[in-house]
Design an enzyme around this catalytic site. Structure first.
Site, PDB file in Angstrom:
ATOM      1  N   HIS A 213       0.846  -1.196   0.000  1.00  0.00           N
ATOM      2  CA  HIS A 213       0.000   0.000   0.000  1.00  0.00           C
ATOM      3  C   HIS A 213       0.880   1.243   0.000  1.00  0.00           C
ATOM      4  O   HIS A 213       2.100   1.161   0.193  1.00  0.00           O
ATOM      5  CB  HIS A 213      -0.878   0.028   1.259  1.00  0.00           C
ATOM      6  CG  HIS A 213      -0.095   0.203   2.527  1.00  0.00           C
ATOM      7  ND1 HIS A 213       0.673  -0.801   3.079  1.00  0.00           N
ATOM      8  CD2 HIS A 213       0.070   1.282   3.345  1.00  0.00           C
ATOM      9  CE1 HIS A 213       1.261  -0.364   4.177  1.00  0.00           C
ATOM     10  NE2 HIS A 213       0.920   0.901   4.355  1.00  0.00           N
ATOM     11  N   ASP A 215       0.690   5.309   1.834  1.00  0.00           N
ATOM     12  CA  ASP A 215       0.026   5.948   2.973  1.00  0.00           C
ATOM     13  C   ASP A 215      -0.841   7.117   2.518  1.00  0.00           C
ATOM     14  O   ASP A 215      -0.394   7.956   1.721  1.00  0.00           O
ATOM     15  CB  ASP A 215       1.060   6.443   3.993  1.00  0.00           C
ATOM     16  CG  ASP A 215       1.711   5.305   4.753  1.00  0.00           C
ATOM     17  OD1 ASP A 215       1.251   4.149   4.615  1.00  0.00           O
ATOM     18  OD2 ASP A 215       2.690   5.553   5.491  1.00  0.00           O
ATOM     19  N   HIS A 269       4.786   0.089  -0.022  1.00  0.00           N
ATOM     20  CA  HIS A 269       5.533  -0.647   0.989  1.00  0.00           C
ATOM     21  C   HIS A 269       4.620  -1.691   1.617  1.00  0.00           C
ATOM     22  O   HIS A 269       3.396  -1.644   1.442  1.00  0.00           O
ATOM     23  CB  HIS A 269       6.127   0.289   2.047  1.00  0.00           C
ATOM     24  CG  HIS A 269       5.147   1.240   2.673  1.00  0.00           C
ATOM     25  ND1 HIS A 269       4.651   2.359   2.012  1.00  0.00           N
ATOM     26  CD2 HIS A 269       4.558   1.261   3.903  1.00  0.00           C
ATOM     27  CE1 HIS A 269       3.818   3.014   2.798  1.00  0.00           C
ATOM     28  NE2 HIS A 269       3.729   2.360   3.960  1.00  0.00           N
ATOM     29  N   ARG A 279       6.208  -8.925  16.015  1.00  0.00           N
ATOM     30  CA  ARG A 279       6.881  -7.670  15.668  1.00  0.00           C
ATOM     31  C   ARG A 279       6.011  -6.512  16.127  1.00  0.00           C
ATOM     32  O   ARG A 279       4.780  -6.574  16.038  1.00  0.00           O
ATOM     33  CB  ARG A 279       7.094  -7.590  14.153  1.00  0.00           C
ATOM     34  CG  ARG A 279       7.676  -6.259  13.646  1.00  0.00           C
ATOM     35  CD  ARG A 279       7.769  -6.282  12.117  1.00  0.00           C
ATOM     36  NE  ARG A 279       8.404  -5.073  11.590  1.00  0.00           N
ATOM     37  CZ  ARG A 279       7.735  -3.988  11.203  1.00  0.00           C
ATOM     38  NH1 ARG A 279       6.413  -3.950  11.299  1.00  0.00           N
ATOM     39  NH2 ARG A 279       8.377  -2.937  10.725  1.00  0.00           N
TER      40      ARG A 279
END
Length: 333
Positions: A213, A215, A269, A279
């Site tokens: 996607h 941002d 990204h 994570r």
């Protein structure tokens, strides 16, 4: 763990169809091994030095925003203690039972702040194996439901990265020859937010922690732990970002690409999953009010004028209809 969202149960049908999908994925090489690299690293402590050093630092920021759309900064003003406390506090929040996290009264946040998975997913490649709390900056100080230590730590983090974001967009505007008050006037604590992310261990590498996607904001500031998993597109190929414990990651959002008329790049990204360890990351999003009108600062413009509300609505419609975000191409002239 009863703290983990019920991914496999909820998306059972997608898993049952995954054998055929895995063949497609292999054929299209969707999940390939990426080369690890270090993003451009900029010491922004130089912005407080003499003019020559200061101007060179500004040019490096602009160059990285044009060439990469991503860069790292050190000497950013957020202490290692705050970053460590932030991770510790969010670990405690995510450790709570799933049923508690889905209760809209948990942490006294507004309904919809806790999100997990991808409700619109029609195949595993559209599923994000992650959970997150989206917290408007206004809620950090005003919410009595946040644990005191979390509220304090998040408040310190938010104050510093908010100032950093404004400083960076001001520099990027200046480097294009514009001294603009637009960002200070339109991007307020009531419109910007922090997102705490957790990516649980995932049983298969077919699934993204966060699907590819761009941002939908002006600028994002990210602190990630040392597990790694963030990948971005550079020169037409996916590369893995090597974690740097001292750095914050900065990336350009769609709105800044439109405002800069394509000079600064909002690049795709994603986050890949890890089969063994969880994570964590914390992201700050510099967003305007929904009524803010975005238009290119130079002519001829690549993009037509649009409001942030219109942009978000178009993204929502595309995700519901197509399963993914189209973004800026919808607004080309």
């Amino acid at each position: 763990m009863d703290s983990d969202p019920p991914f496999e149960e909820t998306y059972k049908t997608l898993f049952e169809n995954s054998i055929e999908e895995s063949k497609i994925n292999r054929a299209n090489q969707i999940l390939i091994t990426c080369e690890e690299c270090e993003l451009p690293l900029i010491d922004i402590g130089r912005l407080n030095m003499e003019e020559l050093e200061r101007e060179e630092c500004k040019k490096e920021i602009a160059r990285a925003s044009q060439d990469w759309g991503f860069f790292q900064v050190i000497n950013h003003g957020v202490s290692s203690e705050i970053l460590e406390d932030m991770r510790s506090e969010q670990m405690q929040v995510f450790k709570q039972p799933f049923r508690l996290k889905t209760n809209h009264q948990y942490l006294n946040l507004s309904a919809g702040c806790y999100r997990w998975g991808t409700p619109t997913a029609t195949c595993l490649s559209q599923l994000s194996w992650s959970e997150a709390f989206h917290i408007p900056l206004m809620d950090i100080s005003s919410s009595g439901g946040l644990p005191t230590t979390l509220s304090s730590t998040m408040g310190q983090f938010a104050a510093t990265v908010s100032d950093l974001a404004q400083r960076l967009v001001e520099i990027l505007a200046e480097e294009m020859g514009h001294k603009s008050t637009f960002f200070k006037e339109k991007c307020l604590p009531s419109t910007c937010y922090i997102r705490m992310n957790r990516y649980p261990p995932c049983p298969t590498s077919q699934i993204f922690g966060l699907m590819p996607h761009t941002d939908s904001d002006f600028l994002t500031i990210l602190h990630q732990d040392q597990v790694g998993g963030l990948q971005l597109v550079k020169d037409g190929r996916w590369i893995a970002v090597k974690p740097n414990p001292e750095a914050l990651i900065i990336n350009i959002g769609d709105l800044f690409q439109a405002w800069s008329n394509g000079v600064y790049k909002s690049v795709q990204h994603r986050v890949v999953t890890n089969q063994k360890v969880e994570r964590f990351s914390t992201a700050y999003f510099l967003c305007p009010s929904y009524d803010a009108v975005i238009e290119s600062c130079v002519e001829p413009s690549l993009y037509r004028k649009f409001s942030f509300r219109e942009f978000r609505q178009q993204v929502k419609e595309d995700v519901q209809k197509l399963g993914y975000k189209v973004g800026l191409p919808r607004f080309l002239v």
